[in-house]
Scaffold this active site. Structure first.
Site, PDB file in Angstrom:
ATOM      1  N   ASP A 228      18.697  -7.444  60.364  1.00  0.00           N
ATOM      2  CA  ASP A 228      17.527  -7.857  59.597  1.00  0.00           C
ATOM      3  C   ASP A 228      17.376  -6.840  58.461  1.00  0.00           C
ATOM      4  O   ASP A 228      17.939  -5.738  58.508  1.00  0.00           O
ATOM      5  CB  ASP A 228      16.271  -7.927  60.470  1.00  0.00           C
ATOM      6  CG  ASP A 228      15.182  -8.780  59.802  1.00  0.00           C
ATOM      7  OD1 ASP A 228      15.291  -9.055  58.578  1.00  0.00           O
ATOM      8  OD2 ASP A 228      14.215  -9.180  60.483  1.00  0.00           O
TER       9      ASP A 228
HETATM   10  C1  BGC Z   1      12.732 -11.043  57.924  1.00  0.00           C
HETATM   11  C2  BGC Z   1      13.924 -11.982  58.021  1.00  0.00           C
HETATM   12  C3  BGC Z   1      14.346 -12.405  56.653  1.00  0.00           C
HETATM   13  C4  BGC Z   1      14.693 -11.169  55.841  1.00  0.00           C
HETATM   14  C5  BGC Z   1      15.177 -11.464  54.426  1.00  0.00           C
HETATM   15  C6  BGC Z   1      12.975  -9.905  56.931  1.00  0.00           C
HETATM   16  O1  BGC Z   1      11.768  -9.276  56.641  1.00  0.00           O
HETATM   17  O2  BGC Z   1      12.416 -10.523  59.193  1.00  0.00           O
HETATM   18  O3  BGC Z   1      13.581 -13.090  58.823  1.00  0.00           O
HETATM   19  O4  BGC Z   1      15.433 -13.290  56.711  1.00  0.00           O
HETATM   20  O5  BGC Z   1      13.531 -10.366  55.728  1.00  0.00           O
HETATM   21  O6  BGC Z   1      14.134 -11.865  53.601  1.00  0.00           O
END
Ligand code: BGC
Length: 807
Positions: free
Chosen positions: A226
């Protein structure tokens, strides 16, 4: 040496430095190309309900789909498969190779801020629907990303929280949707979560990533972190992570090379990561000459075909919980009073990374007034606590007159870098701005078209100098809770009220570093401008008056992206503001009252017994208002069934806590999540509504139920008759209640079936063998259940239609 693995010939051409470079993003959402081996740059985009593109804000206008709970409430894999296919087309149009979804974490506690992005509280339902979405997406050459691996069910202290759970709960509940989607649809990527699992960060989880997912399940895809979740070099590399996101920077760039040279990370391990990356590139058409995804013809975001699809998909998940005396559908001759803030500004999506730049969002007021003549609309009580960016159109760019703002970006010396016209009223600044030098400050300007008593203000971290009509001065807004991600996801705001002349230009300058020493903080900055809120008593009295003059009052209540968002959990399920008082006042005044709930997740409904109908619409996407109008008028049927059990009170659910204690969040309810733990199963009182509940506009009779042995688990048979006047769909749900006292009841199979009015069909619902077992902590393996107990055929466990004894 002979190549023993696919892609070995390509891997052999790369130096350790080249390999390592490939394993961290080049930008926030793209990877490095390696022309030497014919590797193109892969592009990723959020998110589950629309393909936002490569920018967090300010990107292209893209189709906004109904949120995940609405789609899941269809209980229909075909709906999810269709959505996957449509999203793939949206992705290809933007040259996006992987869509960062679906989110298969579960609705453990109804307080979880991201529940709206997730399908349900049940692992089987979630896994089966996710598999269909993945198949729809990948059939068109666009990769899916199952997220967030694993035990990532709430947002409080989200970057450090340690989810503490038994191996049985991990395997039987939280890993199961990942396992089902992997087994049935083989998603090409996974995302490792921010949290820890039993003390070990998810990005370093050798047990989950290496032993279970890549080992036991034999999965050959790629695990990315993530965004900014990976912090350590060797631990993540040996723990099974394959790709660090975003880039540039992070714990691998500049560090993994020496770790490999020093033998702390074996070369074969590095090669395995590169192999997984090349496989992804190959699958998405980014590897080899002349490759690359085909764009194809994609309908415009506002084309008739998208309007039809998005309206129909939304209605499929809308869920009717009560309908006394058939008050719904409304009849054309009825005088209708439509009441409530979410009727006027309907919440069509949640907040955070799932947010997309939608072309428009149809409110229920607009949708219903287009189709129903006898309509009065009354605004409701205030439902927000934080400031919200001005509606584009309420303010316009003073230079061009376009809806939105004029935003001038300045460098550290105050020299202009760029001026954006007709910009969004809240935009992310300080991150991938695309300017020749970094943005240090910005001047936001918007002309107010209508004057009067307004609420004006600013949103976002920084030092502000404001000249907002009569309101002038300086403001300092710091990083909320010290979490820099929150500046993007839950930015702070400041507001004041004053008389503003029509045509006044509101201006605010923000320095992106909150204090003199501090570095620039990337995040959302915007202007607030809207009519000043009116006294609650006055609003409620007006609503009651409108209700009294109508045949039917339709009150829309709900949540906003303050509650349904990434980076924050709810503290209560009570509707925000004085919405309960509003409903009660309307019920007192109206002949009949319909309540429409504009929320993706459970809310408390203390007035439920007083009203004639409750319709849950979730966050219905850009066509939301049209879909709700068609459902209220009966042109479309609300065929949804709940995907979460709705508790009667705060705390009255098996898994409630979302606040870690000294960093640990105990999943105390174990495998008794949601309906599995409610009365009569011992862990929580009877709920207000069960998973699987939902009426639609017809009625159903069940008869001749029997059970037959299947290859690995039984098959339930039942005869189903549509006893109403309307062709409809039923979701036949089969639950297994094992004889073992320590085993929870569980959804074991379901089938979505269309039945014409008056018709009868015989259906066979196979139980899924993957819920016909338990994890045995002692032996550390799966064990079969006795197979004795009961099968329950039910429309949610509050309405059991047949009980079949097993064994
Ligand atoms: C989230 C993800 C997301 C990623 C990219 C993170 O803050 O937890 O679900 O895909 O950001 O935006």
């Amino acid at each position: 040496m002979t190549a023993t693995h696919p892609y070995d010939d390509l891997i052999a051409q790369l130096s350790v430095e080249q390999k390592v470079r490939l394993l961290t993003g080049e930008t926030a959402f793209t990877l490095w190309a390696e022309p030497e081996i014919g590797l193109g740059a892969l592009a990723f985009s959020d998110g589950p309900t629309g393909v936002r593109g490569l920018k967090f804000t300010g990107g292209e206008r893209v189709a906004l789909f109904p949120n995940a709970t609405v789609l899941a409430s269809s209980w229909d894999a075909e709906v999810l498969r269709e959505v996957g296919g449509l999203l793939a087309a949206e992705a290809r149009r933007q040259d996006v190779n992987v869509v960062l979804g679906p989110t298969v974490n579960l609705h453990r506690s109804p307080l979880g801020g991201r529940l709206f992005e997730q399908y349900s509280e049940d692992p089987l339902l979630t896994g089966v629907l996710a598999a269909a979405y993945v198949q729809g997406l990948q059939a068109s050459g666009v990769g899916a990303c199952l997220k967030h691996l694993v035990a990532n069910e709430s947002e409080t202290e989200r970057r450090s929280v340690d989810s503490a759970l038994s191996e049985a709960a991990l395997r039987e509940v939280y890993l199961l949707p990942f396992e089902i989607a992997i087994e049935d649809a083989d998603p090409w990527t996974l995302m490792a979560a921010y949290n820890k699992v039993n003390g070990v960060p998810a990005t370093e989880q050798g047990h989950v990533q290496n032993e279970v997912v890549k080992g036991e399940w034999g999965w050959e895809g790629l695990i990315m972190s993530d965004w900014s979740a990976a912090t350590r070099t060797v631990e993540t590399a040996v723990g099974g992570l394959d790709l660090v996101m975003p880039g540039p920077g992070g714990p691998w760039e500049g560090h993994l090379v020496s770790a490999v040279h020093e033998g702390r990370v074996p070369l074969e391990m590095l090669d395995d990561k590169v192999r997984r990356l090349l496989r992804l590139a190959d699958r998405t058409g980014r590897l080899g000459e002349g490759s690359g995804p085909e764009r194809g013809e994609v309908p415009a975001v506002d084309s008739a075909v998208r309007v039809e699809q998005l309206t129909r998909l939304a209605s499929r998940g809308m869920t009717l919980l009560s309908n006394v005396g058939g008050v719904l559908p409304l009849r054309p001759e009825q005088r209708v009073a439509l009441i409530g803030r979410p009727a006027v500004t309907t919440a069509c999506m949640g907040g955070g990374s799932a947010h997309v730049n939608a072309p428009y969002e149809v409110s229920i007021a607009d949708g219903l007034s287009a189709l129903h003549e006898n309509l009065t609309v009354a605004d409701g009580v205030e439902i927000r606590t934080r400031g919200v960016a001005a509606r584009p159109g309420f303010v316009v760019d003073p230079a061009t007159g376009e809806p939105g703002l004029e935003i001038t970006l300045l460098d550290a010396d105050g020299v202009e870098l760029e001026t954006r016209h007709g910009a969004e009223t809240a935009a992310s600044l300080g991150w991938e701005d695309g300017t020749p030098r970094p943005v240090a400050a910005a001047v936001l300007r918007g002309r107010v078209e209508t004057g009067g008593r307004l609420e004006v203000g600013v949103i976002g971290v920084g030092r502000w100098t404001v000249a907002l009509g009569p309101v002038e001065g300086e403001q300092y807004l710091g990083v909320p809770g010290g979490d820099p991600g929150a500046a993007l996801l839950t930015p702070p705001s400041w507001r004041a009220e004053g008389e503003v002349e029509p045509g006044t230009v509101l201006q605010a300058r923000v320095d992106l570093a909150p204090d003199d020493e501090g570095a620039t903080v990337p995040g959302i900055r915007g202007l607030i401008a809207r009519p000043a809120p009116r006294p609650t008593a006055e609003v409620i009295a007006e609503a009651a008056e409108a209700a009294a003059d109508a045949d039917v009052a339709v009150v829309v209540v709900g949540l906003t992206e303050e509650q349904e968002t990434e980076a924050a959990d709810k503290e209560t399920l009570r509707l925000p503001g004085e919405q309960d008082a509003l409903v009660n006042a309307v019920v007192d005044a109206a002949k009949r009252t319909v309540v429409v709930v504009n929320a993706a997740t459970p809310v408390l409904m203390p007035w439920a017994e007083r009203v004639d109908a409750v319709l849950v619409i979730g966050l219905p996407g850009q066509e939301g208002g049209h879909a709700v109008a068609k459902v209220l008028l009966g042109e479309l049927e609300p065929t949804g069934r709940l995907v979460t059990t709705w508790p009667v009170a705060d705390g009255a659910t098996p898994g409630w806590n979302v606040a870690p204690v000294e960093g640990r969040l105990e999943y105390r309810e174990g495998t008794y999540v949601g309906y599995r733990g409610h009365f009569p199963f011992g862990h929580a009182p009877e709920p207000a509504a069960w998973l699987g509940e939902g009426l639609g506009y017809t009625t159903w009779a069940y008869s001749n139920a029997f059970v037959e042995e299947g290859p690995a688990a039984p098959v339930a048979h039942v005869t189903l008759r549509n006893t109403g006047k309307r062709d409809s769909r039923e979701v036949v749900q089969v639950y297994y209640r094992p004889e073992e006292p320590d085993q929870p009841v569980r959804l074991a199979g379901f089938l979505n079936v269309a039945v014409a009015a008056g018709e009868r069909v015989e259906v066979a619902v196979p139980c899924d063998p993957r819920v016909w077992q338990r994890w045995d902590e002692e032996s550390g393996g799966w064990a079969s259940l006795s197979g004795k107990g009961e099968l329950l055929i039910a429309r949610g466990l509050g309405d059991i239609r047949a009980r079949l004894t097993l064994g």
